[in-house]
Design a protein around this motif. Structure first.
Motif, mmCIF file in Angstrom:
data_model
loop_
_atom_site.group_PDB
_atom_site.id
_atom_site.type_symbol
_atom_site.label_atom_id
_atom_site.label_comp_id
_atom_site.label_asym_id
_atom_site.label_seq_id
_atom_site.Cartn_x
_atom_site.Cartn_y
_atom_site.Cartn_z
ATOM 1 N N GLY A 129 -1.812 2.906 10.617
ATOM 2 C CA GLY A 129 -0.374 3.278 10.240
ATOM 3 C C GLY A 129 0.638 2.333 10.448
ATOM 4 N N TYR A 130 1.706 2.388 9.916
ATOM 5 C CA TYR A 130 2.874 1.406 9.909
ATOM 6 C C TYR A 130 4.110 2.383 9.874
ATOM 7 N N GLU A 131 4.944 2.270 10.784
ATOM 8 C CA GLU A 131 6.204 2.963 10.827
ATOM 9 C C GLU A 131 7.423 2.117 11.392
ATOM 10 N N ALA A 132 8.431 2.184 10.428
ATOM 11 C CA ALA A 132 9.637 1.284 10.765
ATOM 12 C C ALA A 132 10.813 2.349 10.618
ATOM 13 N N PRO A 133 11.142 3.031 11.409
ATOM 14 C CA PRO A 133 12.216 3.976 11.597
ATOM 15 C C PRO A 133 13.503 3.291 10.777
ATOM 16 N N ASN A 134 13.752 2.266 11.311
ATOM 17 C CA ASN A 134 14.995 1.535 10.979
ATOM 18 C C ASN A 134 15.262 1.307 9.489
ATOM 19 N N TRP A 135 13.950 1.167 9.003
ATOM 20 C CA TRP A 135 13.903 1.147 7.342
ATOM 21 C C TRP A 135 13.546 2.084 6.501
ATOM 22 N N GLY A 136 13.138 3.244 7.238
ATOM 23 C CA GLY A 136 12.773 4.355 6.818
ATOM 24 C C GLY A 136 11.545 4.361 5.998
ATOM 25 N N ILE A 137 10.634 3.542 6.644
ATOM 26 C CA ILE A 137 9.390 3.022 5.910
ATOM 27 C C ILE A 137 8.129 3.776 6.727
ATOM 28 N N SER A 138 7.427 4.546 6.070
ATOM 29 C CA SER A 138 6.163 5.055 6.597
ATOM 30 C C SER A 138 4.962 4.912 5.706
ATOM 31 N N SER A 139 3.987 4.262 6.259
ATOM 32 C CA SER A 139 2.652 3.983 5.339
ATOM 33 C C SER A 139 1.182 4.142 6.286
ATOM 34 N N ALA A 140 0.323 4.264 5.514
ATOM 35 C CA ALA A 140 -0.888 4.222 6.125
ATOM 36 C C ALA A 140 -2.161 4.043 5.051
ATOM 37 N N GLY A 167 -18.014 7.109 1.047
ATOM 38 C CA GLY A 167 -16.879 6.796 1.903
ATOM 39 C C GLY A 167 -15.653 6.976 0.748
ATOM 40 N N GLN A 168 -14.457 7.115 1.254
ATOM 41 C CA GLN A 168 -12.976 7.342 0.521
ATOM 42 C C GLN A 168 -12.105 6.459 1.151
ATOM 43 N N LEU A 169 -11.496 5.813 0.386
ATOM 44 C CA LEU A 169 -10.256 4.794 0.982
ATOM 45 C C LEU A 169 -8.971 5.173 0.139
ATOM 46 N N ASP A 170 -8.041 5.527 1.092
ATOM 47 C CA ASP A 170 -6.708 5.968 0.472
ATOM 48 C C ASP A 170 -5.569 5.370 1.028
ATOM 49 N N VAL A 171 -4.649 5.125 0.295
ATOM 50 C CA VAL A 171 -3.319 4.432 0.753
ATOM 51 C C VAL A 171 -2.076 5.015 0.568
ATOM 52 N N ASN A 172 -1.058 5.220 1.317
ATOM 53 C CA ASN A 172 0.065 5.818 0.906
ATOM 54 C C ASN A 172 1.310 4.973 1.548
ATOM 55 N N PHE A 173 2.502 5.362 0.968
ATOM 56 C CA PHE A 173 3.601 4.541 1.522
ATOM 57 C C PHE A 173 4.655 5.230 1.061
ATOM 58 N N SER A 174 5.772 5.256 1.914
ATOM 59 C CA SER A 174 6.860 6.162 1.551
ATOM 60 C C SER A 174 8.021 5.479 2.251
ATOM 61 N N ARG A 175 9.418 5.607 1.647
ATOM 62 C CA ARG A 175 10.625 5.099 2.112
ATOM 63 C C ARG A 175 11.598 6.058 1.865
ATOM 64 N N PHE A 181 17.242 10.264 -0.220
ATOM 65 C CA PHE A 181 16.510 10.032 -1.036
ATOM 66 C C PHE A 181 14.987 9.257 -0.434
ATOM 67 N N LYS A 182 14.282 9.857 -0.910
ATOM 68 C CA LYS A 182 12.628 9.502 -0.483
ATOM 69 C C LYS A 182 11.877 9.031 -1.468
ATOM 70 N N PHE A 183 11.340 7.925 -1.751
ATOM 71 C CA PHE A 183 10.474 7.480 -2.546
ATOM 72 C C PHE A 183 8.782 7.312 -1.919
ATOM 73 N N SER A 184 7.868 7.654 -2.714
ATOM 74 C CA SER A 184 6.606 7.757 -2.129
ATOM 75 C C SER A 184 5.634 7.365 -3.256
ATOM 76 N N VAL A 185 4.793 6.574 -2.778
ATOM 77 C CA VAL A 185 3.504 6.208 -3.725
ATOM 78 C C VAL A 185 2.325 6.444 -2.740
ATOM 79 N N SER A 186 1.322 6.807 -3.607
ATOM 80 C CA SER A 186 -0.109 7.160 -3.155
ATOM 81 C C SER A 186 -1.321 6.641 -3.912
#
Length: 221
Positions: A129-140, A167-175, A181-186
């Motif tokens: 996972g990657y979290e950048a609270p100052n930028w409002g970013i969350s991804s995994a 096996g299954q590979l998933d990716v998600n990103f949100s800001r 406003f919250k934008f998300s892609v998965s």
């Protein structure tokens, strides 16, 4: 396939016994080991009825036993270098053994000894996972794989069907923008492997689930 109910099913009762040891080596980290045992009375299983058309129905086994170990580790990677402080890794693995006790009139079922229907012998999950609270970013990025499992219990000579490891590979990103406003892609199942069902070494059925993508916008008051 035709799916039939069974009005004679009995309620399953489960006794759970768990032991868990945890340690917290660093801030944002955890290391845990669990041992478990589950005792089922009258577990409900999905079985196959060989007819002119193959039919699926449900029956009670006499009892079943599950036992195993689970390992979990989670750590913020900032312990390695400050440049990785926004990254974390989370892993989880379970090893599971199962055994079904069948009733004395088991003659209709093809196998007299087998695992519990639907139970995997192992499950492994890994995510970064990657979290950048100052930028409002969350991804995994997450990967999951499970072991060979009994999918269909054979009856009247029809063989058991096993689903093969996949096996299954998933990716998600949100800001989050402007605190509202919250934008998300998965994206899910990016590898899109074949789903295999085998009878012995022979392929019984195979198909692909396909990849899925989604995009969302939300507004928080």
């Amino acid at each position: 396939r035709t799916i039939l109910g069974n009005p004679e099913l009995e309620r399953t009762q489960i006794d759970n016994f768990d032991f868990r040891w945890e340690a917290f080596p660093q801030i944002g980290g955890i290391l845990a080991v669990s041992a478990f045992y589950k005792r089922f009375q009258k577990p409900i299983e999905q079985i196959v009825q060989p007819q002119a058309e193959v039919r699926i129905t449900y029956e009670n086994a006499e009892s079943a036993h599950n036992y195993g170990l689970e390992l979990e580790a989670r750590q913020n990677l900032g312990v390695l270098t400050d440049a990785l402080r926004n990254f974390s890794i989370n892993t989880n693995a379970a090893l599971i053994a199962s055994r079904v006790v069948l009733p004395e009139d088991v003659g209709i079922q093809t196998s007299s000894e087998r695992p519990l229907q639907g139970q995997c012998p192992y499950i492994v999950n890994v995510s970064v996972g990657y979290e950048a609270p100052n930028w409002g970013i969350s991804s995994a990025v997450a990967y999951n794989i499970f072991g060979r499992r009994l999918s269909e219990v054979g009856n009247h000579g029809a063989p058991d069907v096993y689903e093969q490891p996949r096996g299954q590979l998933d990716v998600n990103f949100s800001r989050t923008v402007a605190n509202h406003f919250k934008f998300s892609v998965s994206a899910k199942n990016l590898l899109d492997p074949y789903v295999h069902y085998n009878i012995g070494a022979a392929t019984y059925l195979e198909y692909r689930l396909g990849r899925s993508f989604s995009f969302g916008i939300s507004y928080n008051l």
